[in-house]
Structure formats: structure tokens, C-alpha cells
Enzyme design. Structure first.
Site, PDB file in Angstrom:
ATOM      1  N   ASP A 157      27.359   3.340  33.710  1.00  0.00           N
ATOM      2  CA  ASP A 157      27.345   3.503  35.177  1.00  0.00           C
ATOM      3  C   ASP A 157      26.243   4.440  35.677  1.00  0.00           C
ATOM      4  O   ASP A 157      25.977   4.491  36.870  1.00  0.00           O
ATOM      5  CB  ASP A 157      28.685   4.084  35.651  1.00  0.00           C
ATOM      6  N   ARG A 292      28.367  -4.528  28.978  1.00  0.00           N
ATOM      7  CA  ARG A 292      28.348  -3.512  27.908  1.00  0.00           C
ATOM      8  C   ARG A 292      27.790  -4.078  26.608  1.00  0.00           C
ATOM      9  O   ARG A 292      27.551  -3.348  25.670  1.00  0.00           O
ATOM     10  CB  ARG A 292      29.776  -3.056  27.592  1.00  0.00           C
ATOM     11  N   GLY A 639      -4.812  -2.145  21.416  1.00  0.00           N
ATOM     12  CA  GLY A 639      -6.218  -1.747  21.321  1.00  0.00           C
ATOM     13  C   GLY A 639      -6.339  -0.402  20.640  1.00  0.00           C
ATOM     14  O   GLY A 639      -5.724  -0.159  19.598  1.00  0.00           O
ATOM     15  N   GLN A 725       3.397  -9.616  25.628  1.00  0.00           N
ATOM     16  CA  GLN A 725       3.304  -9.459  27.097  1.00  0.00           C
ATOM     17  C   GLN A 725       4.628  -9.815  27.765  1.00  0.00           C
ATOM     18  O   GLN A 725       4.877  -9.439  28.900  1.00  0.00           O
ATOM     19  CB  GLN A 725       2.179 -10.333  27.638  1.00  0.00           C
TER      20      GLN A 725
END
Ligand code: ATP
Length: 820
Positions: A157, A292, A639, A725
Site C-alpha cells: 500500500d 501481491r 555502452g 529497451q
């Protein structure tokens, strides 16, 4: 390498109350760090119930292998009425003392920590009682006179007032948002309204954040009881969104939602109203315990690990061990809050709630909570009402839809019920107080009134016909579209025209530009990639760019992207000397999975990438359970910045981590291979995991070759590639995108008000970034000093380098301390 700092400490750890993803990460850190510091560590199974029953056992170093990703708590949790009685706590104290435990770490919610505090405050008295009752010798009681206690908040919560985040909240939000994204697809097809019930009996954090992250049309949270005529207000809003072209509606209802008379608002009641008044096909989805469940998100693995480690540091530090603490986090900083104070603050929230003083509830919950409401208020309400008003003048409108189906009329309605007016997030909410008030004063002088959210029906003559533009530069990163969505809507709300530039800098030079309105960016918050189109490119045509800016009367520019975006902003600023059209404010919002841009702790997209990396590593490790005796080398992107490898390694519980920033030699890898052989042979461990960044000096293929010399195990190299990505942006990236987009607008507006307009490369160009828990704008001149342009990185990396060290410590096998 290990430390003796914990020698003599016998630490017990338990999980109590509702379970939460990330608890296992915390347990792993508690166990491994205790071993590392030579403290003895014990599990108490099933919370206080297990403690009373004497369910205590020594934790082994191996017992926390392969748990970091799992939801729930592997040592079990329970609720215990008996612990709430003095007799129950006496039994608990007896178990602890008989096992000579002198430190107790409890991972649980508000109730569990209240119990912990009570136990500690009564401890000396309980020891005396046990002696009086002949249940313990005086000598043992004297030996056990001190019990250090530390709490870690595990609660989906996020309702603990002394911490920005609690363990489990991010994973729960991930589940909620995944479910809503899925529901949106089906709702879209059938033009339905979906009413989603999420957890939160007294705290609307989950509902509110999910509403932001999914562009929900309406949200009911306990902190803002709905007004008596909520039915009309909500139906107006839903009808308005349909007239704006939306084919579906999403209404989010927190479990504890109620109206201002204290009547509960249920999903069924909402459904009935929508069906009767609007005749919209309406379905209910109750997410329940799904929230949960499932794997822990990257952030929960990180938070659990950090908080677990901090708890151990706290109990083994001699100067701190007599006070009770709870571990909280503020921004990126962990803090030890005295447990009594934290419980007191939570009680104040509960009391304010009971009294109906909901402003106090929000204030005590902290600023990020209030900001979310302000954001919903300022972007959704004002801009939507303006958009509807303009449409309703020209075409079939809300009034016709409303009158035909429901008899409703007022279009300007809030997506959150009964919001108290508060300063705007679009304004300088996150700037310092001084900066903020100065700017507000300037705005007042300029336009005769405060910013957009302070006025319910703004007319923006001061900004009329002034245009702003937004473009994406560099590789796509999840969350770029959320930035653009927020920037466009905030700018429209403030009265600007906004252009979206397609195809990056090429598009800006060639005039591939489109006017964006409220609806153009609908649904963008949940979209991955770049809706405008993005490319890795440099500023090669400054004259053409100046031409476009002049043709469209563009007076401010937002560039969203990574190191290329940063470099492009500097190049455009450089050309200001020659080209007056470029003497306009430029803001950059950092969006790159590599997190290599200066001026921000994290860039947008990196959280989504790390969730993806953590998921992929989980799968790789899982494949090892079948084949056994296997070493995996996993290569991440990034990179010449090791952030993704370091954090991916931490979240994936890697045995070794290689990053660009550190030189790795052949002999290091040989040592790691020997360690791997030792583990798979003697310990029976299924696999060994090495995570390394693509930019490391030694190539992954070379490391693989060294591992392949082993006769004990087989080795595999997995290069994760572009899947990192990610697909849809994570909740964190959506939220951060919205906040940074709003801040980019406020920074551009501030700069527009400054005279004279920027005419050199060192002025009028800022980087928007997360610093502490605030979003700030930093002038580029400051960032150039810390940047390394040849490596496309910067030197403000200390915070995650420290965490890399922690990840390695947790992977360091340490022998068990001798039992007492
Ligand atoms: P969640 O946020 O998931 O509900 P919680 O820790 O708040 O977690 P609770 O059921 O309130 O869950 O508390 C868990 C256990 O902590 C209780 O079963 C009880 O054993 C103990 N506890 C709670 N409140 C107290 C209290 N006031 N005094 C002593 N013990 C308490």
C-alpha cells in the site's frame, strides 16, 4: 574478504503481516550481510505466531540463493492475535532470550512494526518477569538485557508515512498497470467502461498512481471522499472523454473509497450509475490478490536489498544498537528513523483519517502523494475542459451526449473527487521555496495571475499564439511518450500551441512538424518506443532548423533523449551566436536506457530496461536448474556506462559483475572461474552467473573462452541485445516521464520570462533531472564540467558504484560463524 563487525551478534529475522514482493530480497541481504560481518543469523518462521511457538532456526548462506526474484516471503508470514497480548509477548521474549538473540529484524507493515516497538519497550520488564516466573536464570536475563530491533517496511500500500516507498508497492503497481493495459485493449474494441478495484483500504497510493500511469478517466481514493453528487460528476467526466474521441473509459476504485457521508463506494455502485445514466456497457475487474503476486520488480529487488543491508548495518553498529529504528528512504537516500517517531506519525495519519481531516492525511503522507493529485488536477481537468469547451462550440458535443443520455451538463470536472486546491506541480513545486515564490511572483506580474492549476477556468492571453515544440533524439527509451504527453497537455493547459516534430533532428530541419492537441497524445503514457520517431543523429543543418523554428514561431524547445539529445542541445545553443531564431529556451529530458546523461540520478527508460534485464536473467537462471553445472555470462547494453550491468547484476543476484568503469584482467576471470567450479562442485549450486556490460575492456567472448577451459561445468554467453529497451514503459518510467514533462514546461516558461532571451551557449538551456526526490532543472554549463564526451558518460556515478560493491559482498560466500 569479510569483516568481524558483527561478531557476537545473534540476529533473528521475521516477516509479518501481509506479504509483499521484495521481502525475499530483503531477507537475502540480511542473511548474506550478517554472514559477511560474522554475525549469527536465524529465521523465525511465520511471523510473531512462529516466534511465540519457538519456530526458530539457523539461516544458511545457501538458503537465500535464487530467492531475490520471487514474490511473497519464503520464511512465511502470519498474523498473531496472541502477540497483541502481554502474555503472548512474554512467550516471544522467552524464545528470543533462550536462543540468546540480541537483535531482531522485522519486515512487515504498520501493525507488525507497532508490535516490534512494543516488544522492545517492554523488553527489560519481560526479562524480569521471566526470572520471577522461574522461566529463566538471572544470569541469562542479565546477558539478554538488551535487544536491538530494526523494522523494514514491507507493504504494497505504500502507507508508511516516514518513507517515500515501501517494499512491494512498485511490484503491486506493476501488476495493476499490466492488468489495466490489458483491459484497455479489450475495452477499446467494444467501447466499454471498465471499473477496476485495487487494494488500499486507507491509502489511495496504488489507485492514484495507477490512474496516472494508465490515463484513467476517474479515480476514487479514500483520502478524498466523493461529493454527494459524485454520480453526476463522474458521468460528466466519462461522457466528456468519449466526446474527445476516446472509445473506452477506465474508472479506478480503491478498496476504501467512500463518499463524504462515509458511505462506501463500490465498483458495483459505479457500474450501476454508468449503465443507468450513460448507457455505456460497463464491466468490473477486481484485481484482488493478484496485486501481491508475481515476480518482484527491479525497484523492489533494489529497495529490499538496500533496506535489508541497512538493517544489518544498524544492528551491528555499537552506537546504534540500543535504539529501535525503522529503515526508510527519502529520494535515493536510506534513513534510520527512530521507530517510536515513525509509529507516532502513522498514528497521526490514522487519527486524522478518523477525524476526517484529509488534508492532514495527505500532508503527513508526504509531498509525492499530493503531487500526483495536483498533476491529475492540473493536466486532466483544465486541459480537458478547455478542449471540450472548444469542441462543443463547433460540433456534436458533451452537452448533446449528456443531455441525450444522462441529462448532465457541466464539462469541467475533476478526475479525482473533492480535491483541495493546492500549489501546482506544473509550477515550481519541486524548486526550492525561494525559487518557487520568486517565480510565482514573476508569473503574477506577467500574466496577472498564477499558473494553470490555481485557476479552474484559465484564459491564457499572455501565451496566445506562442508555440513550443517537442522532438525525440537518440535511441528509443520507454517513457519518452509519457514525457511528450505531459509536456503537450501542460503546455496546452497553459495556453501555448504545441508542435510535435517527427523524425528527430532531420524532421526539425525539414519541417516535418505537426500541431498536437489534447487528443493527439491520448494513450501515449503506456506506449513504448517513440511515437514521434527518433534517431541517433547530430545537428548538421542549423540554418534549416532555424528556418523551421521561425516559420512556426516556435519560442521554446523540448528535446527528449539520451546523450545525443544532450549533445544536440549544446550544438543548438552554440549556434545561437549566428542564428537569432535559436535564442529560445531549450529543455532536455534525459531518456535513455543507459542512464549515462549528467544532471539526473536516473534517466527515463532505464527502469523499464532493468525490469526487462531482471526478467531475462531470471529465465536464463531457470534454464540452469535443468541442465545444472552451468556458468552463464550475460551481456547487457549500456555502452561505456556500467549502470545497466551493475544494477542488472544486483537484481539478478549475479555472482560476479563486470563494468566498463573497472579494468578486468585475465587472472580475475580465472579466479572467478575457479570460484564457479567450487560452487557447482562442492556446494551443488546449479549455476554461476556473471553479468557484464557491453563496453567492458575485456570482451565477453574472451571471458567465455576462459570459462570454457573448465572441465567441471559448461558455459554459455547470452547477449541480451535490443529487447532490453522493453515493451510498455514501467510504472516508474511513466510517472517519471509525466513529472519531467511537466517540469520541462515550467522551466521553459521560467526562461521565457527572463529578459533578455538567451543569446549564448551557456544560457537558456537546461537538463531536467531527478535529484534527491525532486525534479530539478540544471543549466548545461554546470553539466559540461562533469561530462566525458569521448565516452558519452559523466562522473556522478558514486551512488550506483557503491551498490555494485554491495551486490558483490552479497555474492561473496562466507563460512558460518561458530555457534555460541
Ligand atoms: P499489512 O500492512 O499487510 O496489513 P501489518 O504488519 O500492518 O501488514 P497487521 O495485521 O496489522 O499487519 O499486523 C501484523 C501482526 O503484528 C499482528 O497479527 C500482530 O501480531 C502484530 N501487531 C499488530 N498491531 C499490534 C499492536 N498494536 N501491538 C502488538 N502487536 C501488534
Amino acid at each position: 574478504m569479510f569483516s568481524m563487525a558483527g561478531a557476537g551478534k545473534r540476529i533473528a529475522v521475521l516477516t509479518s503481516g501481509g506479504d509483499a514482493q521484495g521481502m525475499n530480497a530483503a531477507l537475502r541481504a540480511v542473511v548474506r550481510l550478517s554472514y559477511f560481518h560474522h554475525a549469527e543469523i536465524f529465521y523465525i518462521r511465520d511471523g510473531y505466531k512462529g516466534l511465540i511457538a519457538g519456530s526458530i532456526e539457523r539461516a544458511t548462506w545457501e538458503s537465500v540463493a535464487d530467492v531475490i526474484q520471487t514474490g511473497g516471503t519464503f520464511i512465511g508470514s502470519a498474523r498473531s492475535k496472541e502477540f497483541m497480548t502481554k502474555e503472548g509477548r512474554l512467550k516471544a521474549a522467552s524464545v528470543l532470550a533462550l536462543n540468546e538473540i540480541n537483535a531482531l529484524i522485522c519486515i512487515g507493515g504498520d501493525g507488525s512494526l507497532t508490535g516490534l516497538q512494543l516488544l522492545q519497550s517492554e523488553w527489560a520488564q519481560l526479562m524480569d518477569e521471566l526470572v520471577d516466573l522461574d522461566k529463566m536464570s538471572v544470569e541469562r536475563a542479565q546477558r539478554c538485557m538488551k535487544l536491538s530491533v530494526v523494522g523494514i517496511v514491507g507493504s504494497i500500500d505504500n502507507d508508511f508515512a516516514s518513507s517515500d516507498m515501501t517494499i512491494g508497492a512498485d511490484s503491486a503497481l506493476t501488476r495493476i498497470v499490466e492488468a489495466i493495459d490489458a483491459v484497455v485493449d479489450t475495452a477499446q474494441s467494444h467501447q466499454r467502461t471498465f471499473v477496476i478495484e485495487v487494494m488500499g483500504r486507507q491509502c489511495g497510493y496504488l489507485a492514484l498512481t495507477a490512474a496516472l500511469a494508465t490515463e484513467a478517466d476517474f479515480v476514487f481514493v479514500p483520502e478524498w471522499p466523493a461529493g454527494s453528487d459524485w454520480q453526476t460528476t463522474m458521468c460528466n467526466r466519462l461522457a466528456m472523454m468519449r466526446t474527445l474521441g476516446r472509445r473506452l473509459n477506465v474508472v479506478i476504485v480503491a478498496e476504501g473509497a467512500m463518499d463524504d457521508k462515509g458511505n462506501k463506494i463500490t465498483p458495483e455502485a459505479v457500474q450501476k450509475v454508468v449503465e443507468e445514466k450513460l448507457k455505456f456497457d460497463t464491466r468490473i475487474t477486481k484485481l484482488g490478490h493478484v496485486q501481491r503476486g508475481g515476480r518482484a520488480s527491479f525497484l523492489d529487488r533494489l529497495l529490499g536489498t538496500r533496506m535489508g543491508a541497512e538493517a544489518v548495518y544498524t544492528v551491528i553498529e555499537p552506537t546504534l544498537c540500543t535504539e529501535a529504528y525503522v529503515i526508510g528512504i527519502e529520494g535515493n537516500k536510506l534513513k534510520r528513523v527512530p521507530l517510536g517517531k515513525a509509529i507516532e506519525r502513522n498514528k497521526m495519519v490514522a487519527t486524522a483519517f478518523e477525524k476526517g481531516d484529509l488534508n492532514a492525511v495527505v500532508r503527513l503522507r508526504g509531498k509525492t502523494f499530493a503531487e500526483k493529485v495536483e498533476y491529475l488536477q492540473s493536466t486532466s481537468e483544465i486541459a480537458a475542459s478547455k478542449a471540450v469547451l472548444s469542441r462543443s462550440r463547433s460540433s456534436s458535443s458533451i452537452s448533446s451526449l449528456s443531455s441525450s443520455s444522462s441529462g448532465l451538463s457541466s464539462p469541467a470536472v475533476s478526475p479525482v473527487m473533492n480535491i483541495r486546491s493546492s500549489p501546482s506541480m506544473i509550477n515550481a513545486k519541486e524548486e526550492s521555496g525561494k525559487e518557487s515564490s520568486e517565480r510565482s511572483e514573476k508569473e503574477k506580474n506577467k500574466s496577472g495571475r498564477l499558473g494553470p492549476s490555481s485557476d479552474k477556468t484559465p484564459e491564457p492571453p499572455a501565451t496566445m499564439n506562442m508555440a513550443l515544440a517537442v522532438l525525440h533524439v537518440g535511441a528509443p527509451a520507454a517513457g519518452m511518450n509519457a514525457v511528450t504527453h505531459s509536456f503537450v497537455r501542460c503546455a496546452l493547459a497553459a495556453g501555448y500551441e504545441v508542435y510535435g516534430v517527427h523524425d528527430s533532428l532531420t524532421g526539425l530541419a525539414s519541417g516535418m512538424i505537426e500541431k498536437l492537441d489534447w487528443s493527439s497524445v491520448a494513450g501515449w503514457v503506456s506506449k513504448g518506443g517513440s511515437m514521434l520517431g527518433t534517431k541517433k543523429e547530430k545537428v548538421t543543418e542549423p540554418y534549416a532548423i532555424a528556418g523551421t523554428l521561425s516559420n512556426y514561431n516556435i519560442k521554446g524547445l523540448l528535446i527528449v533523449g539520451g546523450f545525443e539529445a544532450y549533445s544536440a542541445s549544446l550544438a543548438l545553443s552554440f549556434h545561437r551566436k549566428l542564428l537569432p531564431e535559436l535564442r529560445i529556451p531549450i529543455a532536455v529530458v534525459p531518456a535513455t536506457i543507459s542512464n549515462n546523461v549528467p544532471g539526473t540520478r536516473v534517466s527515463i527508460g532505464s527502469d523499464t530496461a532493468l525490469n526487462e534485464i531482471a526478467r531475462l536473467i531470471d529465465y536464463v537462471k531457470q534454464s540452469g536448474t535443468g541442465t545444472r553445472k552451468r556458468a552463464f555470462i550475460v551481456e547487457t547494453m549500456g555502452g561505456q556506462c556500467g549502470y545497466l550491468a551493475a544494477m542488472g547484476g544486483l537484481a539478478g543476484a549475479a555472482d560476479s559483475i563486470h563494468i566498463f568503469e573497472e579494468q578486468v584482467y585475465e587472472r580475475d576471470v580465472e579466479r572467478q572461474r575457479e570460484e564457479a567450479e567450487h560452487r557447482v562442485k562442492r556446494r551443488g549450486t546449479h549455476h554461476y552467473l556473471m553479468v557484464r556490460g557491453e563496453g567492458c575492456h575485456m570482451k565477453s567472448e574472451e571471458a567465455l573462452e576462459i570459462f570454457r577451459e573448465s572441465t567441471q561445468m559448461s558455459s554459455r554467453l547470452t547477449t541480451l541485445g535490443h529487447v532490453q529497451q522493453g515493451g510498455a514503459p514501467s510504472v516508474f518510467d511513466r510517472q517519471m516521464g509525466l513529472r519531467m514533462g511537466a517540469k520541462a514546461l515550467s522551466s521553459i516558461r521560467t526562461m521565457l520570462m527572463e529578459e533578455p532571451h538567451p543569446d549564448s551557449e551557456n544560457e537558456g538551456t537546461v537538463m531536467i533531472g531527478l535529484q534527491g526526490s525532486s525534479i530539478r532543472a540544471t543549466p548545461m554549463i554546470e553539466l559540461k564540467k562533469v561530462s566525458c564526451f569521448s565516452h558519452r558518460s559523466h562522473n556522478d556515478t558514486e551512488w550506483w558504484r557503491k551498490l555494485t560493491h554491495l551486490a558483490r559482498v552479497l555474492a561473496t560466500e562466507t563460512r558460518a560463524p561458530d555457534s555460541a
